[in-house]
Design a protein around this motif. Sequence first.
Motif, PDB file in Angstrom:
ATOM      1  N   THR A 101       7.384 -17.143  -5.877  1.00 12.42           N
ATOM      2  CA  THR A 101       6.870 -17.936  -4.759  1.00 12.42           C
ATOM      3  C   THR A 101       7.731 -17.815  -3.511  1.00 12.42           C
ATOM      4  O   THR A 101       7.314 -18.234  -2.430  1.00 12.42           O
ATOM      5  CB  THR A 101       6.750 -19.414  -5.163  1.00 12.42           C
ATOM      6  OG1 THR A 101       8.010 -19.867  -5.677  1.00 12.42           O
ATOM      7  CG2 THR A 101       5.669 -19.598  -6.224  1.00 12.42           C
ATOM      8  N   THR A 102       8.931 -17.258  -3.638  1.00 13.28           N
ATOM      9  CA  THR A 102       9.791 -16.941  -2.497  1.00 13.28           C
ATOM     10  C   THR A 102      10.449 -15.601  -2.767  1.00 13.28           C
ATOM     11  O   THR A 102      10.908 -15.349  -3.893  1.00 13.28           O
ATOM     12  CB  THR A 102      10.885 -18.005  -2.283  1.00 13.28           C
ATOM     13  OG1 THR A 102      10.286 -19.273  -2.006  1.00 13.28           O
ATOM     14  CG2 THR A 102      11.805 -17.643  -1.119  1.00 13.28           C
ATOM     15  N   VAL A 117       1.809 -14.581   5.987  1.00  9.21           N
ATOM     16  CA  VAL A 117       1.853 -15.237   4.682  1.00  9.21           C
ATOM     17  C   VAL A 117       1.817 -16.756   4.847  1.00  9.21           C
ATOM     18  O   VAL A 117       1.091 -17.456   4.134  1.00  9.21           O
ATOM     19  CB  VAL A 117       3.109 -14.802   3.895  1.00  9.21           C
ATOM     20  CG1 VAL A 117       3.279 -15.653   2.644  1.00  9.21           C
ATOM     21  CG2 VAL A 117       3.020 -13.323   3.521  1.00  9.21           C
ATOM     22  N   ASP A 118       2.580 -17.273   5.789  1.00 10.18           N
ATOM     23  CA  ASP A 118       2.590 -18.721   6.019  1.00 10.18           C
ATOM     24  C   ASP A 118       1.201 -19.243   6.384  1.00 10.18           C
ATOM     25  O   ASP A 118       0.822 -20.360   6.016  1.00 10.18           O
ATOM     26  CB  ASP A 118       3.577 -19.082   7.130  1.00 10.18           C
ATOM     27  CG  ASP A 118       5.029 -18.950   6.697  1.00 10.18           C
ATOM     28  OD1 ASP A 118       5.275 -18.882   5.473  1.00 10.18           O
ATOM     29  OD2 ASP A 118       5.911 -18.924   7.571  1.00 10.18           O
ATOM     30  N   ILE A 123      -1.971 -13.201   1.200  1.00  5.23           N
ATOM     31  CA  ILE A 123      -1.593 -13.982   0.035  1.00  5.23           C
ATOM     32  C   ILE A 123      -0.323 -13.380  -0.549  1.00  5.23           C
ATOM     33  O   ILE A 123      -0.274 -12.202  -0.886  1.00  5.23           O
ATOM     34  CB  ILE A 123      -2.716 -13.982  -1.028  1.00  5.23           C
ATOM     35  CG1 ILE A 123      -4.008 -14.542  -0.435  1.00  5.23           C
ATOM     36  CG2 ILE A 123      -2.289 -14.788  -2.250  1.00  5.23           C
ATOM     37  CD1 ILE A 123      -3.906 -15.955   0.083  1.00  5.23           C
ATOM     38  N   GLY A 124       0.716 -14.211  -0.639  1.00  6.22           N
ATOM     39  CA  GLY A 124       1.971 -13.716  -1.176  1.00  6.22           C
ATOM     40  C   GLY A 124       3.016 -14.804  -1.208  1.00  6.22           C
ATOM     41  O   GLY A 124       2.764 -15.950  -0.818  1.00  6.22           O
ATOM     42  N   PRO A 125       4.214 -14.467  -1.685  1.00  7.69           N
ATOM     43  CA  PRO A 125       5.304 -15.435  -1.705  1.00  7.69           C
ATOM     44  C   PRO A 125       5.820 -15.724  -0.297  1.00  7.69           C
ATOM     45  O   PRO A 125       5.627 -14.916   0.619  1.00  7.69           O
ATOM     46  CB  PRO A 125       6.385 -14.751  -2.549  1.00  7.69           C
ATOM     47  CG  PRO A 125       6.014 -13.321  -2.604  1.00  7.69           C
ATOM     48  CD  PRO A 125       4.601 -13.159  -2.209  1.00  7.69           C
ATOM     49  N   ARG A 126       6.473 -16.860  -0.130  1.00  6.21           N
ATOM     50  CA  ARG A 126       7.163 -17.142   1.135  1.00  6.21           C
ATOM     51  C   ARG A 126       8.165 -16.020   1.366  1.00  6.21           C
ATOM     52  O   ARG A 126       8.881 -15.593   0.457  1.00  6.21           O
ATOM     53  CB  ARG A 126       7.884 -18.484   1.034  1.00  6.21           C
ATOM     54  CG  ARG A 126       8.567 -18.944   2.301  1.00  6.21           C
ATOM     55  CD  ARG A 126       9.142 -20.329   2.140  1.00  6.21           C
ATOM     56  NE  ARG A 126       8.078 -21.270   1.790  1.00  6.21           N
ATOM     57  CZ  ARG A 126       7.857 -21.723   0.564  1.00  6.21           C
ATOM     58  NH1 ARG A 126       8.623 -21.332  -0.433  1.00  6.21           N
ATOM     59  NH2 ARG A 126       6.870 -22.557   0.318  1.00  6.21           N
TER      60      ARG A 126
END
Length: 414
Positions: A101-102, A117-118, A123-126
């Motif tokens: 997730t990060t 992403v934010d 779609i992806g980790p921070r």
Amino acid sequence: MTTIRFINANVIDTRAGRVLPGREVRIQDGRIVAVSDAPLGGEDDRVIDVKGHYLMPGLVDAHVHVTAITPNFALLETLSPFYVGAKSSELLQAMLMRGFTTVRDAGGADYGLANAVDEDSLIGPRLLYCGNALSQTGGHGDMRGPGQQTFEGCFCCAGLGRVCDGVSEVRRAARDEIRKGATQIKIMASGGVSSPTDRIDSTQFSLEEIDAIVEEATAANIHTMAHAYTARAINRLIPRGVKTIEHGNLMDEESCRLFLEHDAYLTPTLATYDALAKEGVAAGMAEHLQRKVFDVLDAGGRALEMAQKHGVKMLYGSDLLGRMQRHQLNEFHLRKDVVPADDLIRAATCNAADAFGYVGDFGEVIPGARADLLVVRDNPLEDITALTDPETQLLTIMKGGKVYHEGGVALSAK
């Protein structure tokens, strides 16, 4: 945003390395607001019944290259940044679906990708990013071959590094990456595998240059990470304030002492050497560069054993390139015979938050932390390989209070 409540959860306490049974966890506005061993109530809450499975923080990969769509970095710097960005989106989504997730990008990603992403445009980790890693001429970020006088690529677009020499240049380069939003600064401080003109055992940048870079990062309240293999390189970096050493395969006992004395962290990246040795050339790396991996392959395991014996704090890092990024979870397998499951989980959760300056912000299931959460079928403290089989084991993936995967199905954020 809907208030979400997890019930019947066995919560993994990452700091203590233990299970907290029968917990309820409430999520509001993307943050954890309560963790309780008694019912929290809330008629309007959306309820997710964990059914006695395991609720833990999302994983953190401290060393990725989300724009490294090929291990051929010279080629990468000639590609359209639009193409690289599009292909990076595939890599990012796959990382999130593995439970990360990060992620901390170690060269290549920028504000645009992180912001996309934010916004959930991607779609992806921070994404924590350094922008372009700083390299001296002929260093690990300089992809010009020995016979090249000019370079057709663009150092400011799809590449992973930027070349700067001398105190004034490195200071300007660091300030420029900070201006562009860097959450950390990356120093190429020794030779590397994928660079064409340096040797693994070289040191890079003068002490004065390193001091200038660290000073600028410290002034901006961000940390510094450094690519370094040998003890000679590592032992000149840690006392100067570099927070995390990437790779560290050829470190020594003095390195371990310095890690402890200066509260620095080691990021082993065994997964990338394993992958490069097996399929680096097939994946696109030049054969003469792929041969360099054998200079550090076996040493990585010895360094891991040394660091664990001395109690050096470690982070989880994969450093994989191109199609080899599918092996991101293999780092758990490669460390598990040396590092206990609780330490491995810390490396991939709360240790990363501590090292990056985000204590309590992620990596723990505690009030105030980001709601970056995984529901895992089996207990990873008993068998760490539960985290290496996301298709079977990951029942829910939440990032920032939004569910991206539930019931075995990847979803758009909801």
